[in-house]
Design a protein around this motif. Structure first.
Motif, mmCIF file in Angstrom:
data_model
loop_
_atom_site.group_PDB
_atom_site.id
_atom_site.type_symbol
_atom_site.label_atom_id
_atom_site.label_comp_id
_atom_site.label_asym_id
_atom_site.label_seq_id
_atom_site.Cartn_x
_atom_site.Cartn_y
_atom_site.Cartn_z
ATOM 1 N N LEU A 146 -6.170 6.886 1.100
ATOM 2 C CA LEU A 146 -6.849 4.953 1.633
ATOM 3 C C LEU A 146 -6.100 4.170 1.242
ATOM 4 O O LEU A 146 -6.757 3.205 1.231
ATOM 5 N N ALA A 147 -5.002 4.721 0.733
ATOM 6 C CA ALA A 147 -3.869 3.549 0.516
ATOM 7 C C ALA A 147 -3.688 2.949 1.985
ATOM 8 O O ALA A 147 -3.277 4.000 2.353
ATOM 9 N N ASP A 148 -4.112 1.697 1.536
ATOM 10 C CA ASP A 148 -4.020 1.392 3.558
ATOM 11 C C ASP A 148 -3.808 -0.802 3.308
ATOM 12 O O ASP A 148 -4.814 -0.299 2.827
ATOM 13 N N ALA A 149 -3.617 -0.849 4.324
ATOM 14 C CA ALA A 149 -3.161 -2.141 4.809
ATOM 15 C C ALA A 149 -4.352 -2.846 4.427
ATOM 16 O O ALA A 149 -5.078 -4.081 4.136
ATOM 17 N N ASN A 150 -5.687 -2.261 5.370
ATOM 18 C CA ASN A 150 -6.721 -2.517 5.424
ATOM 19 C C ASN A 150 -7.486 -1.306 4.868
ATOM 20 O O ASN A 150 -8.772 -1.849 4.934
ATOM 21 N N CYS A 158 0.748 -1.077 -0.028
ATOM 22 C CA CYS A 158 -0.491 0.057 -0.194
ATOM 23 C C CYS A 158 0.824 1.216 0.063
ATOM 24 O O CYS A 158 0.552 2.015 0.437
ATOM 25 N N ASN A 159 2.024 1.369 -0.788
ATOM 26 C CA ASN A 159 2.577 2.291 -0.453
ATOM 27 C C ASN A 159 2.957 2.822 -2.355
ATOM 28 O O ASN A 159 3.266 1.842 -2.394
ATOM 29 N N VAL A 191 1.532 5.071 -15.289
ATOM 30 C CA VAL A 191 2.552 4.455 -14.565
ATOM 31 C C VAL A 191 2.793 4.301 -13.939
ATOM 32 O O VAL A 191 2.961 5.960 -13.230
ATOM 33 N N MET A 192 3.205 3.469 -12.385
ATOM 34 C CA MET A 192 2.922 3.637 -10.724
ATOM 35 C C MET A 192 3.572 2.417 -10.589
ATOM 36 O O MET A 192 4.538 1.563 -10.779
ATOM 37 N N ASP A 193 3.715 2.452 -9.510
ATOM 38 C CA ASP A 193 5.369 1.623 -8.947
ATOM 39 C C ASP A 193 4.189 0.220 -7.861
ATOM 40 O O ASP A 193 4.349 -0.784 -8.687
ATOM 41 N N ASN A 194 2.887 0.990 -7.598
ATOM 42 C CA ASN A 194 1.888 0.298 -7.040
ATOM 43 C C ASN A 194 0.706 -0.022 -7.231
ATOM 44 O O ASN A 194 0.570 0.859 -8.061
ATOM 45 N N HIS A 195 0.342 -1.338 -8.224
ATOM 46 C CA HIS A 195 -0.987 -1.095 -8.724
ATOM 47 C C HIS A 195 -2.111 -0.939 -8.202
ATOM 48 O O HIS A 195 -3.417 -0.534 -8.508
ATOM 49 N N LEU A 196 -2.177 -0.820 -6.535
ATOM 50 C CA LEU A 196 -3.316 -0.079 -6.612
ATOM 51 C C LEU A 196 -3.391 0.908 -6.757
ATOM 52 O O LEU A 196 -5.734 1.245 -6.804
ATOM 53 N N CYS A 197 -3.285 1.713 -7.874
ATOM 54 C CA CYS A 197 -3.594 3.396 -7.994
ATOM 55 C C CYS A 197 -4.489 2.389 -9.036
ATOM 56 O O CYS A 197 -5.362 4.068 -10.256
ATOM 57 N N ALA A 198 -4.024 1.963 -10.043
ATOM 58 C CA ALA A 198 -4.542 1.518 -11.322
ATOM 59 C C ALA A 198 -6.122 2.280 -10.464
ATOM 60 O O ALA A 198 -7.411 2.613 -12.203
ATOM 61 N N SER A 199 -6.819 1.656 -9.945
ATOM 62 C CA SER A 199 -8.566 1.762 -10.323
ATOM 63 C C SER A 199 -8.996 3.464 -10.045
ATOM 64 O O SER A 199 -9.562 4.250 -10.947
#
Length: 266
Positions: free
Chosen positions: A101-105, A29-30, A42-50
């Motif tokens: 909102l990027a967080d382990a939970n 989540c970082n 382009v991102m390092d963390n796929h969580l941004c994709a949405s």
């Protein structure tokens, strides 16, 4: 009206550039960076994709999604209450609001597809996967109605068929989601190594290029921890840049043992 205002906002988003001064761990989540060049994010963390898809989709269309990744990324751990409570931050144009909102939970690198699917019921009507079959697949998940064994494709079938699967489909709008860890194998202690050749990567890019007019948004994640570090992930990204014709505004370098993204002055 409102749609025009949103389009104007979205055109401003096209200039998005976010990066940390020093690249750190991505983890679940970082977010270290996110940049946009037209339909490419382009991102390092796929969580941004949405969030990236939210900026490019038109809700009046139906979409197919094509997911090329070591992992399925189909975790469904967020409650309906969470999605309702955070709806505006998840779907809005403000990246900082989303990133909070990027967080382990919260929103993370393996639940963003389920999140997007549930925020837009009926928008996605077909899902293709090409993975290492790592993680839970679509069974008993929100994407189950639009997934099948026939659309869970093999690594060796991908490059020769991806343009056919997208190009010959009656779906006119596609989301293409790529994680560069797809091109790597290995595990923690022994390290990761690239097992798909430059020739394979180029062939994939050239197949994608044939159907670019049907792809509304392309999200590319580097996932450095699964690619034996930033350097090797950027090496693969550069092949994508050269073949598909987009450009990151930053250049990766290592200075005094630190991983840095420097401004490109062209």
């Amino acid at each position: 009206g409102r749609l025009d205002a949103r389009r104007t906002l979205k055109s401003l988003v096209a200039d998005l550039r976010y990066k940390k001064d020093v690249l750190g761990k991505s983890g679940c989540c970082n977010v270290n960076f996110l940049v946009c060049d037209n339909k490419y994010y382009v991102m390092d963390n796929h969580l941004c994709a949405s969030w990236c898809w939210e900026q490019k989709i038109n809700p009046i269309y139906h979409y197919g999604i094509f997911h090329i990744d070591r992992h399925y990324d189909l975790l469904n751990n967020l409650s309906d209450v969470y999605l309702r409570t955070n709806h505006d931050r998840l779907t809005g144009t403000n990246f900082d609001n989303f990133k909070s909102l990027a967080d382990a939970n919260g929103i993370r690198f393996d639940n963003y597809i389920d999140t997007f699917c549930r925020l837009h019921p009926g928008l996605l009507i077909k899902a293709y996967y090409c993975t290492h079959q790592d993680g839970s697949d679509w069974h008993n998940m929100s994407l189950e109605p639009i997934s099948s064994d026939a659309t869970d494709v093999k690594i060796y079938d991908l490059v020769d068929n991806v343009d056919y699967w997208i190009g010959k489909s009656d779906i006119e709008h596609w989301i293409l989601n790529i994680d560069l860890d797809f091109f790597f194998q290995g595990q923690g202690e022994e390290g990761y190594y690239r097992f798909l050749t430059t020739h394979y990567v180029k062939k994939l890019c050239r197949a994608i290029k044939k159907v670019l007019d049907k792809i509304d948004v392309i999200s590319i994640a580097l996932s450095p921890e699964f690619c034996n570090g930033w350097g090797q992930a950027f090496d693969v990204l550069h092949i994508f840049e050269d073949e598909l014709g987009f450009k990151m505004p930053f250049r990766y370098c290592k200075i005094g043992g630190r991983d840095i993204l420097e401004e490109c002055h062209t």
